[in-house]
Structure formats: C-alpha cells, structure tokens
Design a protein around this motif. Structure first.
Motif, PDB file in Angstrom:
ATOM      1  N   GLU A 111      34.171  11.270  39.886  1.00 25.32           N
ATOM      2  CA  GLU A 111      35.029  12.371  40.146  1.00 25.32           C
ATOM      3  C   GLU A 111      34.189  13.817  40.084  1.00 25.32           C
ATOM      4  OE1 GLU A 111      38.842  14.598  37.540  1.00 25.32           O
ATOM      5  OE2 GLU A 111      38.095  12.583  36.998  1.00 25.32           O
ATOM      6  N   GLU A 112      33.356  13.971  39.165  1.00 23.77           N
ATOM      7  CA  GLU A 112      32.309  15.288  39.424  1.00 23.77           C
ATOM      8  C   GLU A 112      31.916  15.398  40.581  1.00 23.77           C
ATOM      9  OE1 GLU A 112      29.544  14.770  36.089  1.00 23.77           O
ATOM     10  OE2 GLU A 112      31.100  14.344  34.555  1.00 23.77           O
ATOM     11  N   THR A 113      31.178  14.381  41.095  1.00 31.16           N
ATOM     12  CA  THR A 113      30.773  14.228  42.472  1.00 31.16           C
ATOM     13  C   THR A 113      31.723  14.889  43.698  1.00 31.16           C
ATOM     14  OG1 THR A 113      28.870  12.556  41.819  1.00 31.16           O
ATOM     15  CG2 THR A 113      29.179  13.170  44.295  1.00 31.16           C
ATOM     16  N   LEU A 114      32.770  14.214  43.568  1.00 33.93           N
ATOM     17  CA  LEU A 114      33.851  14.566  44.592  1.00 33.93           C
ATOM     18  C   LEU A 114      34.338  16.109  44.191  1.00 33.93           C
ATOM     19  CD1 LEU A 114      35.986  11.300  44.223  1.00 33.93           C
ATOM     20  CD2 LEU A 114      34.356  12.256  46.275  1.00 33.93           C
ATOM     21  N   GLU A 115      34.473  16.431  43.161  1.00 35.65           N
ATOM     22  CA  GLU A 115      34.531  17.856  42.775  1.00 35.65           C
ATOM     23  C   GLU A 115      33.565  18.836  43.551  1.00 35.65           C
ATOM     24  OE1 GLU A 115      35.384  18.196  38.586  1.00 35.65           O
ATOM     25  OE2 GLU A 115      37.394  17.107  38.695  1.00 35.65           O
ATOM     26  N   MET A 116      32.391  18.243  43.257  1.00 31.40           N
ATOM     27  CA  MET A 116      31.092  19.003  43.726  1.00 31.40           C
ATOM     28  C   MET A 116      31.156  19.276  45.306  1.00 31.40           C
ATOM     29  SD  MET A 116      27.129  18.420  43.864  1.00 31.40           S
ATOM     30  CE  MET A 116      27.624  16.821  44.699  1.00 31.40           C
ATOM     31  N   MET A 117      31.500  18.099  45.800  1.00 28.72           N
ATOM     32  CA  MET A 117      31.382  18.127  47.315  1.00 28.72           C
ATOM     33  C   MET A 117      32.842  18.857  47.865  1.00 28.72           C
ATOM     34  SD  MET A 117      30.929  13.826  47.906  1.00 28.72           S
ATOM     35  CE  MET A 117      30.839  13.950  49.620  1.00 28.72           C
ATOM     36  N   CYS A 118      33.665  19.034  47.157  1.00 32.05           N
ATOM     37  CA  CYS A 118      34.882  19.828  47.430  1.00 32.05           C
ATOM     38  C   CYS A 118      34.657  21.256  47.304  1.00 32.05           C
ATOM     39  CB  CYS A 118      36.053  19.595  46.786  1.00 32.05           C
ATOM     40  SG  CYS A 118      37.671  20.431  47.036  1.00 32.05           S
ATOM     41  N   ARG A 119      33.968  21.665  46.311  1.00 33.10           N
ATOM     42  CA  ARG A 119      33.474  22.925  45.828  1.00 33.10           C
ATOM     43  C   ARG A 119      32.453  23.595  47.037  1.00 33.10           C
ATOM     44  NH1 ARG A 119      32.317  21.806  41.429  1.00 33.10           N
ATOM     45  NH2 ARG A 119      30.117  21.491  41.226  1.00 33.10           N
ATOM     46  N   HIS A 120      31.722  22.693  47.476  1.00 34.35           N
ATOM     47  CA  HIS A 120      30.511  23.074  48.332  1.00 34.35           C
ATOM     48  C   HIS A 120      31.108  22.744  49.796  1.00 34.35           C
ATOM     49  CE1 HIS A 120      27.415  24.366  45.760  1.00 34.35           C
ATOM     50  NE2 HIS A 120      27.874  23.238  44.828  1.00 34.35           N
ATOM     51  N   GLY A 121      31.914  22.146  50.084  1.00 32.94           N
ATOM     52  CA  GLY A 121      32.605  21.768  51.523  1.00 32.94           C
ATOM     53  C   GLY A 121      31.642  20.791  52.345  1.00 32.94           C
ATOM     54  N   ILE A 122      31.268  19.929  51.501  1.00 33.04           N
ATOM     55  CA  ILE A 122      30.556  18.911  52.106  1.00 33.04           C
ATOM     56  C   ILE A 122      31.085  17.310  52.141  1.00 33.04           C
ATOM     57  CG2 ILE A 122      28.279  20.146  51.871  1.00 33.04           C
ATOM     58  CD1 ILE A 122      27.622  18.688  49.485  1.00 33.04           C
ATOM     59  N   ARG A 123      30.671  16.645  53.407  1.00 33.51           N
ATOM     60  CA  ARG A 123      31.233  15.356  53.351  1.00 33.51           C
ATOM     61  C   ARG A 123      30.336  14.166  53.082  1.00 33.51           C
ATOM     62  NH1 ARG A 123      35.806  14.836  56.849  1.00 33.51           N
ATOM     63  NH2 ARG A 123      34.980  12.999  57.507  1.00 33.51           N
ATOM     64  N   ARG A 124      29.326  14.523  52.945  1.00 32.73           N
ATOM     65  CA  ARG A 124      28.127  13.682  52.468  1.00 32.73           C
ATOM     66  C   ARG A 124      26.978  14.204  51.750  1.00 32.73           C
ATOM     67  NH1 ARG A 124      28.509  13.688  58.369  1.00 32.73           N
ATOM     68  NH2 ARG A 124      29.216  11.775  59.117  1.00 32.73           N
ATOM     69  N   VAL A 125      26.650  13.381  50.736  1.00 30.74           N
ATOM     70  CA  VAL A 125      25.929  13.797  49.676  1.00 30.74           C
ATOM     71  C   VAL A 125      24.679  12.794  49.509  1.00 30.74           C
ATOM     72  CG1 VAL A 125      27.183  13.413  47.587  1.00 30.74           C
ATOM     73  CG2 VAL A 125      25.368  15.335  47.264  1.00 30.74           C
TER      74      VAL A 125
END
Length: 150
Positions: free
Chosen positions: A91-105
C-alpha cells in the motif's frame, strides 16, 4: 503484503551505455515494456534508472532523434531514481507511485541491489486473483451451508 512479495523477480536489465536499438531489441525479445538500467563497476547490481517503451516512442521516435546518437542512459532524466524496498508495505509503495505519477518502480533489497520490479499491471493482476478467490467463497458458501443442514 510486502512489496517484495508482489513484485516480479525476473527483471530485464541494460547498461547505460547500451544503444537505443539494443534497448528496443531487448524489450521485444523479452516481451517487456521496461528495462532497468544498472550501474557499472561496484554498483553493477544497483538500479540507476529505468527506460520504458513509452520513452522510446515519445523521446526518440516521435522527436525523430537519430537512434545511433543516444544511449539507454540518456533517456532517464531523473537525477534520483525512485525505488521501493522489498520490506515496504505494498500500500505504501502504491501511494508513492501515485504521488510521483509512475507506473513501474524497481524494488531493491536493503543493500540497494535490484530485487525485482513492480508494475501497476502486476498489481491489477494480483487484485484480480484475490477478487476471484472472494467470488469463489461467495458462490460456494450456499452449497457448504446446504450440506451442513443435510
């Protein structure tokens, strides 16, 4: 669930000095939409950047850039690559991806070495599997209840 449990462990990588043609060839050969750019020397297992099929399309082909004049490393503009830890909650990773607008990490071990990659497509697939299990419980529950009464 931890990000390390949800990520794909098989990652296709490329060196920063590699050509754009090589990047495109690797994406096609391995049927992937991204490549993780690894460092060299001591940092050869540490992700330094990520290049996507969209980068190739938008930054090279659409701009009519000479493919022989640019390397894979030239396409990642961010000075600091955003990564997730294997120990981060999903969930934290998904929130970070959303915050930065990235689809892959890229997902890294505690020592910074590449462990895998998490893409939104993989998360959707994981959620679909979990929803399928929920549907299975819902559809089987009446039959289980009927057998208990019999």
């Amino acid at each position: 669930m931890k990000t390390g449990q949800a990520c794909i462990r098989s990652v296709v990588c490329i060196e920063a000095e590699a050509s754009i043609r090589e990047a495109a060839r690797l994406m096609r050969e391995h049927h992937v939409g991204d490549l993780v750019i690894l460092g060299s020397g001591r940092d050869h297992q540490r992700p330094m950047g990520i290049i996507t099929d969209r980068d190739l399309t938008v930054e090279v082909i659409a701009m009519d850039v000479d493919m022989d004049s640019v390397s894979a490393g030239d396409l990642f503009a961010s000075p600091k690559l955003i990564t997730a830890s294997v120990d981060d909650e999903l969930e934290e990773t998904l929130e970070m991806m959303c915050r930065h607008g990235i689809r892959r990490v890229p997902v890294v071990e505690n020592n910074g070495r590449l462990a895998g990659i998490l893409a939104l497509d993989d998360v959707v697939e994981l959620l679909a599997e979990q929803l399928s299990m929920v549907v299975g419980v819902i559809t089987r529950q009446p039959g289980v209840e009927a057998r208990r009464r019999a």
